[in-house]
Design a protein around this motif. Structure first.
Motif, PDB file in Angstrom:
ATOM      1  N   SER A 474     -12.910   9.300  16.342  1.00  0.00           N
ATOM      2  CA  SER A 474     -13.573   9.842  15.151  1.00  0.00           C
ATOM      3  C   SER A 474     -13.793  11.321  15.354  1.00  0.00           C
ATOM      4  CB  SER A 474     -14.918   9.142  14.906  1.00  0.00           C
ATOM      5  OG  SER A 474     -15.811   9.374  15.987  1.00  0.00           O
ATOM      6  N   SER A 490     -14.885   8.881  10.334  1.00  0.00           N
ATOM      7  CA  SER A 490     -13.548   8.345  10.575  1.00  0.00           C
ATOM      8  C   SER A 490     -12.962   7.874   9.261  1.00  0.00           C
ATOM      9  CB  SER A 490     -13.604   7.168  11.562  1.00  0.00           C
ATOM     10  OG  SER A 490     -12.338   6.558  11.699  1.00  0.00           O
ATOM     11  N   SER A 513     -12.691   1.789  10.654  1.00  0.00           N
ATOM     12  CA  SER A 513     -13.393   3.063  10.513  1.00  0.00           C
ATOM     13  C   SER A 513     -14.818   2.961  11.057  1.00  0.00           C
ATOM     14  CB  SER A 513     -13.399   3.466   9.037  1.00  0.00           C
ATOM     15  OG  SER A 513     -13.530   4.842   8.873  1.00  0.00           O
ATOM     16  N   VAL A 517     -16.302   5.104  14.455  1.00  0.00           N
ATOM     17  CA  VAL A 517     -17.535   5.891  14.490  1.00  0.00           C
ATOM     18  C   VAL A 517     -18.439   5.413  15.621  1.00  0.00           C
ATOM     19  CG1 VAL A 517     -19.695   6.263  13.224  1.00  0.00           C
ATOM     20  CG2 VAL A 517     -17.501   6.627  12.080  1.00  0.00           C
TER      21      VAL A 517
END
Length: 764
Positions: A474, A490, A513, A517
């Motif tokens: 990220s 991200s 995602s 992170v």
């Protein structure tokens, strides 16, 4: 195709020509033929406009409705599905929303009096037609959305999708798009801290250029897009209005490309990042002086959007003298001025006593500023051209009450055939040498290879607050230099997974995602999304869209994070060929002390390597199936959001214990070992339980490769047990090779050579 936008108004109309189409003329001439179809309107939509107004629209009104009722601006095919995001609580244990869906960008409280605003949007079709300007103005537009919330933009990201790397059109668009993203962002002094570059046949002729921006503000600095207070002045400031971008949202962004190649160049905006930089600093000083009652950037639909949305969200009335708008081209007609999407422009609502101070700050920054109207209590949007009224509409009918389509959608019969064709049945390597060659082949494949040819064109560290950037899991930015408070962001999406199952595919994008992170040690707070799909007129595409929205809503409910806003991009197809459904999900998280983040790469030799999460024989939609067999079929990996949440909690609690953490996604464990080793040139010696091929190349979700210092194993075992996360000991870091016990040894120098060669060989 013609080189001009079909149906665009003819230039040369002035106040003195007898053909000016005023409200009075429209009332007296009800049967005049109008080019509503050429402007992207349907017959029933045109009839609705006539019913709203009680007459035919003037040419200027028709221009406004055409852009504001476009798919891009009105979300007329998608809003029936997007409304379910309102079911997600806006306040969660993780973070408090200060502004959400419906504003220029979402704003979330991150503590210490700070708030962060972020959003991701698309500029797909313009970037195909004019790669550099399309991508550059995509960055410029999202930056102004963030600025309009009262925030200083601090970072950008760029999720990109292209056709096959060796396709001639990819070689045409990719360099220009990357140069546009980098050129605009670099000139603004904004670090580019992450994104993606994905290649697939379906994006040939329809690349995806999604742009994200993050901004930081204090709670008290939040600004909203509304025009309130009768008598308050409406000021247009920034660049002058030109003929670029006319009809962009209605002509370019709201219809399907034909297969004949690029056209429609006038519908692509032209950017000036140096003007935008002045506009940013000017606007921030205006905010600091507390001179703004409402503000809106001019992006898609230009003045049509800014005037109607500000009026609609405020007291409901506004009067504008259109001939006061500063022009780059004096031949522009009222219709063209209203439709122009010229960049680097903002509109502010200012109390009369503050106008002089506002204009003084603009003059200091050499930014043109002109009072073009005022807020009224009429409930109408009135626009005059040299004393003649050319627009008299209820602003909400333009900005918010456009058509709503309940388009038919249905799961296509072909989906059963697609899911039955499983990748698990494909021939697979069986010997150590074959496994070794497969690792090399995947590492050198376009989707997994080194992307520094792209990212080296971006300034990743300008402003001095970048903590993590590509190729970390990220991006991370410090937002307070005294306390080291920071945020991580991200963006992710595997379009192949979404094609196999759009509900699960959207959740897998969200989960990846979210996980990225968390690997850095941040707490995920909220999401923004950019939903890229084919034609909404295809029931199969609308089924994909509906399922993806449902998947995101259910996923956010389970993870306990809200949707702050986002973007829908439809008609992403060439002829009858739609792109893979690509619901890009951006997750933002907060970290209290960025100096304590967890890196993605191996940090030292002699550390213990563990795998968090379970590996299953899940190969359908994988990079192995895509690269080695050109195959897409089966079902994507299973989604376990409760497991993702537990894993994220472990990763955050493990900050300080974990010496590295790298998520497993595309390419499976094999690619993660490659990436974790190459960035530090520290090798690994691992033993894989069970089938070595599955262990290396399966893409099961909810997995992270972590390391701890020797002697800290028991602490990690206790942490994993407490969070209910499966933990597998794999081996140790060290040496200059990736060694899989009993299978193969692969020198890091050899894999680095293959990994780094792909993009330079293709792009020069």
């Amino acid at each position: 195709m013609p080189e001009t936008s079909p149906g665009s108004p003819q230039r040369g109309t002035t106040a003195t020509t007898p053909t000016l189409d005023t409200v009075a003329v429209a009332s007296q001439d009800p049967t005049r033929e109008q080019p509503w179809a050429d402007l992207g309107l349907k017959a029933d939509e045109y009839q609705s406009i006539r019913e709203i107004l009680g007459r035919r629209p003037t040419s200027a009104e028709l221009a406004m409705y055409s852009v504001m009722w476009s798919e891009h601006c009105s979300y007329k095919s998608s809003k029936v599905h997007l409304k379910q995001f309102s079911e997600i609580p806006q306040e969660t244990p993780a973070g408090r929303m200060l502004a959400g869906i419906g504003e220029n960008a979402g704003v979330i409280d991150v503590g210490q009096g700070y708030a962060v605003t972020f959003k991701v949007e698309s500029h797909n079709h313009p970037s195909y037609v004019e790669p550099y300007q399309g991508a550059a103005t995509g960055v410029g537009g999202i930056v102004r959305d963030i600025l309009a919330m009262g925030a200083r933009p601090v970072a950008v990201m760029d999720p990109l999708r292209f056709g096959p790397l060796d396709a001639p059109d990819t070689l045409r668009v990719l360099p220009g798009i990357v140069a546009g993203v980098g050129g605009y962002g670099n000139c603004l002094g904004l670090p580019n801290i992450g994104g993606e570059a994905v290649f697939d046949e379906s994006y040939l002729g329809n690349p995806l250029v999604n742009a994200l921006c993050v901004g930081v503000l204090r709670h008290e600095d939040l600004h909203l897009a509304k025009a309130s207070g009768a008598g308050n002045q409406v000021i247009l400031y920034g660049a002058r209005t030109g003929g670029d971008g006319i009809g962009g949202v209605s002509i370019l962004a709201s219809e399907t490309f034909e297969s004949t190649g690029p056209a429609k160049r006038p519908a692509v905006q032209v950017g000036d990042p140096f003007m935008e930089k002045l506009l940013i600093e000017c606007t921030l000083e205006i905010f600091a002086a507390r001179l703004v009652a409402g503000i809106q950037d001019l992006g898609g639909a230009g003045l049509s959007c800014a005037t109607s949305e500000l009026a609609s969200a405020g007291d409901g009335g506004m009067h504008v003298e259109l001939d006061r708008v500063p022009l780059r081209d004096s031949t522009l007609s009222p219709e063209e001025i209203l439709m122009s999407e010229s960049q680097e422009r903002m509109m502010a609502v200012v109390e009369p006593d503050d106008v002089a101070a506002f204009l003084s700050i603009c003059a200091k920054w050499e930014v043109d500023a002109t009072v073009i109207g005022e807020v009224t209590d009429t409930g109408r949007l009135h626009i005059d051209w040299h004393g003649e009224r050319v627009v008299d509409v209820p602003p909400r009918s333009v900005a918010h009450d456009g058509p709503t389509y309940h388009r038919p959608f249905a799961r296509p019969d072909s989906q059963d055939v697609l899911q039955a064709d499983v990748a698990e049945a494909l021939p697979r390597p069986t010997t150590g040498d074959e496994l070794r060659e497969t690792v090399l082949r995947l590492a050198a494949s376009p989707n997994l290879c080194d992307k520094s040819w792209i990212t080296d064109q971006y300034d990743r560290y300008v402003r001095g607050n970048t903590v993590l950037a590509q190729p970390s899991d990220s991006g991370m930015i410090r937002i307070d230099e005294d306390t080291n408070l920071g945020v991580a962001v991200s963006t992710d999406c595997n379009g192949r997974f979404a094609r196999l199952d759009p509900y699960a595919g959207a959740q897998l994008a969200l989960a990846e995602s979210y996980r990225n992170v968390a690997t850095g040690g941040a707490t995920p707070l909220a999401i923004s999304d950019c939903l890229n799909f084919g034609s909404p007129e295809d029931p199969a595409v609308m089924w994909q869209f509906a399922e993806a929205c449902r998947g995101l809503k259910d996923g956010c409910l389970e993870l306990g994070i809200p949707v702050t806003g986002g973007n829908v991009s439809l008609y992403n197809q060439t002829g009858e060929t739609a792109i893979l459904p690509t619901p890009v999900v951006a997750v933002l998280g907060v970290i209290q002390d960025v100096t304590k983040r967890t890196p993605s790469a191996f940090e030292a030799a002699g550390e213990r390597i563990f795998l968090l999460g379970e590996t299953r024989e899940e190969l359908s939609g994988s990079e192995w199936a895509h690269v080695v067999h050109g195959h897409l079929g089966g079902r994507p990996p299973a989604v376990d959001l409760a497991g993702e949440k537990a894993l994220a909690e472990l990763l955050r609690e493990g900050v300080g214990l974990l010496t590295s953490a790298h998520d497993l996604s595309d390419g499976g464990l094999a690619q993660t070992l490659v990436e974790a080793g190459l960035h530090s040139m520290i090798g690994a010696n691992v033993s894989l339980p069970g089938d070595a091929f599955v262990g290396l190349f399966a893409e099961s979700a909810g997995r992270v490769l972590v390391t701890v210092a020797s002697g800290d194993e028991e602490r990690l075992i206790e942490l994993a047990s407490r969070h209910g996360v499966t933990l597998t000991s794999l081996g140790d870091t060290g040496g200059d090779s990736i060694v899989v016990s009993g299978q193969f040894e692969l020198a890091l120098l050899e894999v680095r050579s293959a990994w780094m060669a792909t993009l330079p060989a293709a792009l020069g």
